[in-house]
Design an enzyme around this catalytic site. Structure first.
Site, PDB file in Angstrom:
ATOM      1  N   GLN A  20      24.893   7.312 -28.919  1.00 23.40           N
ATOM      2  CA  GLN A  20      25.156   6.054 -29.941  1.00 23.40           C
ATOM      3  C   GLN A  20      26.529   6.794 -30.604  1.00 23.40           C
ATOM      4  O   GLN A  20      26.785   5.940 -30.740  1.00 23.40           O
ATOM      5  CB  GLN A  20      23.536   6.252 -31.177  1.00 23.40           C
ATOM      6  CG  GLN A  20      24.567   4.581 -31.744  1.00 23.40           C
ATOM      7  CD  GLN A  20      23.205   4.377 -32.957  1.00 23.40           C
ATOM      8  OE1 GLN A  20      21.477   5.120 -32.466  1.00 23.40           O
ATOM      9  NE2 GLN A  20      23.044   3.525 -33.213  1.00 23.40           N
ATOM     10  N   ASP A  40      12.328   2.211 -32.364  1.00 18.21           N
ATOM     11  CA  ASP A  40      13.669   2.215 -31.583  1.00 18.21           C
ATOM     12  C   ASP A  40      13.901   3.801 -30.991  1.00 18.21           C
ATOM     13  O   ASP A  40      14.681   3.769 -32.082  1.00 18.21           O
ATOM     14  CB  ASP A  40      14.993   1.142 -31.887  1.00 18.21           C
ATOM     15  CG  ASP A  40      15.970   0.686 -31.887  1.00 18.21           C
ATOM     16  OD1 ASP A  40      15.299   0.746 -29.933  1.00 18.21           O
ATOM     17  OD2 ASP A  40      16.788   0.608 -31.884  1.00 18.21           O
ATOM     18  N   HIS A  79      19.145   3.046 -44.230  1.00 19.77           N
ATOM     19  CA  HIS A  79      19.085   3.344 -42.913  1.00 19.77           C
ATOM     20  C   HIS A  79      21.034   3.085 -42.363  1.00 19.77           C
ATOM     21  O   HIS A  79      21.609   4.530 -41.788  1.00 19.77           O
ATOM     22  CB  HIS A  79      18.374   2.311 -42.211  1.00 19.77           C
ATOM     23  CG  HIS A  79      18.715   2.798 -40.920  1.00 19.77           C
ATOM     24  ND1 HIS A  79      18.386   3.810 -39.476  1.00 19.77           N
ATOM     25  CD2 HIS A  79      19.413   2.063 -39.345  1.00 19.77           C
ATOM     26  CE1 HIS A  79      18.710   4.056 -38.913  1.00 19.77           C
ATOM     27  NE2 HIS A  79      19.871   2.598 -38.193  1.00 19.77           N
ATOM     28  N   LYS A 133      20.720   2.959 -26.907  1.00 14.18           N
ATOM     29  CA  LYS A 133      19.429   1.995 -27.488  1.00 14.18           C
ATOM     30  C   LYS A 133      19.030   1.276 -26.003  1.00 14.18           C
ATOM     31  O   LYS A 133      17.882   0.704 -26.378  1.00 14.18           O
ATOM     32  CB  LYS A 133      20.790   0.962 -28.119  1.00 14.18           C
ATOM     33  CG  LYS A 133      21.425   1.215 -29.406  1.00 14.18           C
ATOM     34  CD  LYS A 133      20.514   2.452 -30.399  1.00 14.18           C
ATOM     35  CE  LYS A 133      19.598   1.194 -31.568  1.00 14.18           C
ATOM     36  NZ  LYS A 133      18.988   3.070 -32.458  1.00 14.18           N
ATOM     37  N   GLU A 186      10.186   0.825 -37.978  1.00  8.93           N
ATOM     38  CA  GLU A 186      11.135  -1.053 -37.147  1.00  8.93           C
ATOM     39  C   GLU A 186       9.888  -1.510 -37.923  1.00  8.93           C
ATOM     40  O   GLU A 186       8.369  -1.380 -37.799  1.00  8.93           O
ATOM     41  CB  GLU A 186      11.490  -0.824 -37.086  1.00  8.93           C
ATOM     42  CG  GLU A 186      12.925   0.566 -37.069  1.00  8.93           C
ATOM     43  CD  GLU A 186      14.588  -0.555 -36.082  1.00  8.93           C
ATOM     44  OE1 GLU A 186      14.022  -1.601 -35.102  1.00  8.93           O
ATOM     45  OE2 GLU A 186      14.933   0.180 -36.020  1.00  8.93           O
ATOM     46  N   GLU A 203      13.263   5.666 -35.316  1.00 11.19           N
ATOM     47  CA  GLU A 203      13.086   4.774 -36.261  1.00 11.19           C
ATOM     48  C   GLU A 203      12.016   3.651 -36.524  1.00 11.19           C
ATOM     49  O   GLU A 203      11.337   2.721 -35.769  1.00 11.19           O
ATOM     50  CB  GLU A 203      14.708   4.088 -36.093  1.00 11.19           C
ATOM     51  CG  GLU A 203      15.566   4.546 -35.017  1.00 11.19           C
ATOM     52  CD  GLU A 203      17.006   3.622 -35.048  1.00 11.19           C
ATOM     53  OE1 GLU A 203      18.637   4.083 -34.984  1.00 11.19           O
ATOM     54  OE2 GLU A 203      16.695   2.475 -34.751  1.00 11.19           O
TER      55      GLU A 203
END
Length: 301
Positions: free
Chosen positions: A230, A223, A126, A243, A191, A189
């Site tokens: 960002q 996320d 990542h 975020k 995760e 994402e």
């Protein structure tokens, strides 16, 4: 005892029995549940029926609450006893009891009261994808876990709409100058989220060799990242609004006990040895053999 074979076709097997919080249209009270095949099992009903009331340490009906916190912080031995009793009961029970509710009739809620959460940045793949060049990774990334505080207001269960955020970043439309505008690229994402259950008193330091005793269970986590916001705001202190727009988790927490059959040694070596407080024994260094995949279905608004 022989290690049970875990089927892959049905995630909600008797070997799984994850925990969550549910309500229904006929009973809007939030309460704790587990899930087997296509039914949620109301644990507050099972407790009131006496199925779980004889377990040492489970004095009150902790399942009649709107989150799993009180159950999660019980001693591990008590939680293991609950799991074993549930497996024995559900192995012979028919889904005709009032405790069995079809999943189609269930509304899932966020499973635990969460006052803060930490967002880790520990995947090498990542990190390379973000920075585009392995040589751009700071040396400290290889030594200590990269992590920042998350925003609890962003936490929702899967299925909750996540709105496209607005923020400040430059585009060709704004002639390369920073402008307040809707995000152009929303990234997902894949995760794993970890729910902790055994608290530490203020000032105490966690022993890496006992860290597993503090884990209640795991969820899949997305996320959501506002890519352009960002990239513009993260240097040098880290992301902020980008975020905080959405962090989705699966509503059912898979317990650490359910995953014990797939514990395995670490496969990828850590090329830089961690500091001593992060160097544990073989059990602490074990990981889980889990294969995940992503399927995206897009819709034009």
């Amino acid at each position: 005892m022989a290690t049970p074979k875990i089927p892959t076709a049905q995630p909600f097997t008797i070997n799984n029995l994850p925990y969550g919080v549910i309500s229904t249209k006929t009973d809007t009270t939030k309460r704790c549940a587990t899930v087997l095949k296509n039914h949620a099992i109301d644990l507050s009903v099972l407790h009131s029926q006496g199925v779980l009331s004889d377990i040492p340490g489970l004095v009150d009906n902790v399942f009649a609450q709107e989150n799993l916190n009180d159950f999660a912080k019980l001693p591990k031995e008590t939680r293991v006893a609950v799991r074993e009793k549930l497996q024995a009961y559900l192995a012979v029970s028919e889904p005709t009891s009032p405790a069995f509710i079809p999943l189609a009739e269930v509304e899932n809620h966020f499973p635990m009261e969460t006052r803060n959460f930490s967002d880790f940045y520990c995947s090498l793949e990542h990190t390379i994808n973000l920075l585009l060049n392995k040589t751009d990774i700071n040396p400290n990334w290889y030594t200590v876990p990269m992590v920042y505080n998350g925003r609890t207001s962003s936490l929702v269960v899967s299925g909750t709409p996540v709105h496209r955020p607005c923020g400040v970043f430059p585009t060709e439309k704004s002639n390369g100058k920073p402008a307040f505008q809707p995000e152009i690229h929303m990234d997902f994402e894949l995760e794993m989220g970890v729910f902790l259950s055994k608290p530490l008193d203020r000032g105490q330091r966690l022993d890496i060799n006992t860290c597993r005793d503090h884990i209640f269970g795991f969820v899949l986590l997305n996320d959501w990242s506002a890519r352009n916001i960002q990239l513009f705001e993260m240097a040098p202190l880290g992301p902020f609004h980008s975020k905080g727009s959405g962090t989705s988790i699966s509503p059912w927490i898979v317990t650490a006990e359910a995953l014990e059959p797939i514990l395995c040694p670490r496969v990828t070596p850590q090329t830089v040895s961690p500091p001593t407080h992060l160097t544990g024994n073989e059990n602490a260094d074990a990981t889980y053999d889990i294969e995940l995949s992503v399927r995206i279905q897009s819709e034009l608004a």
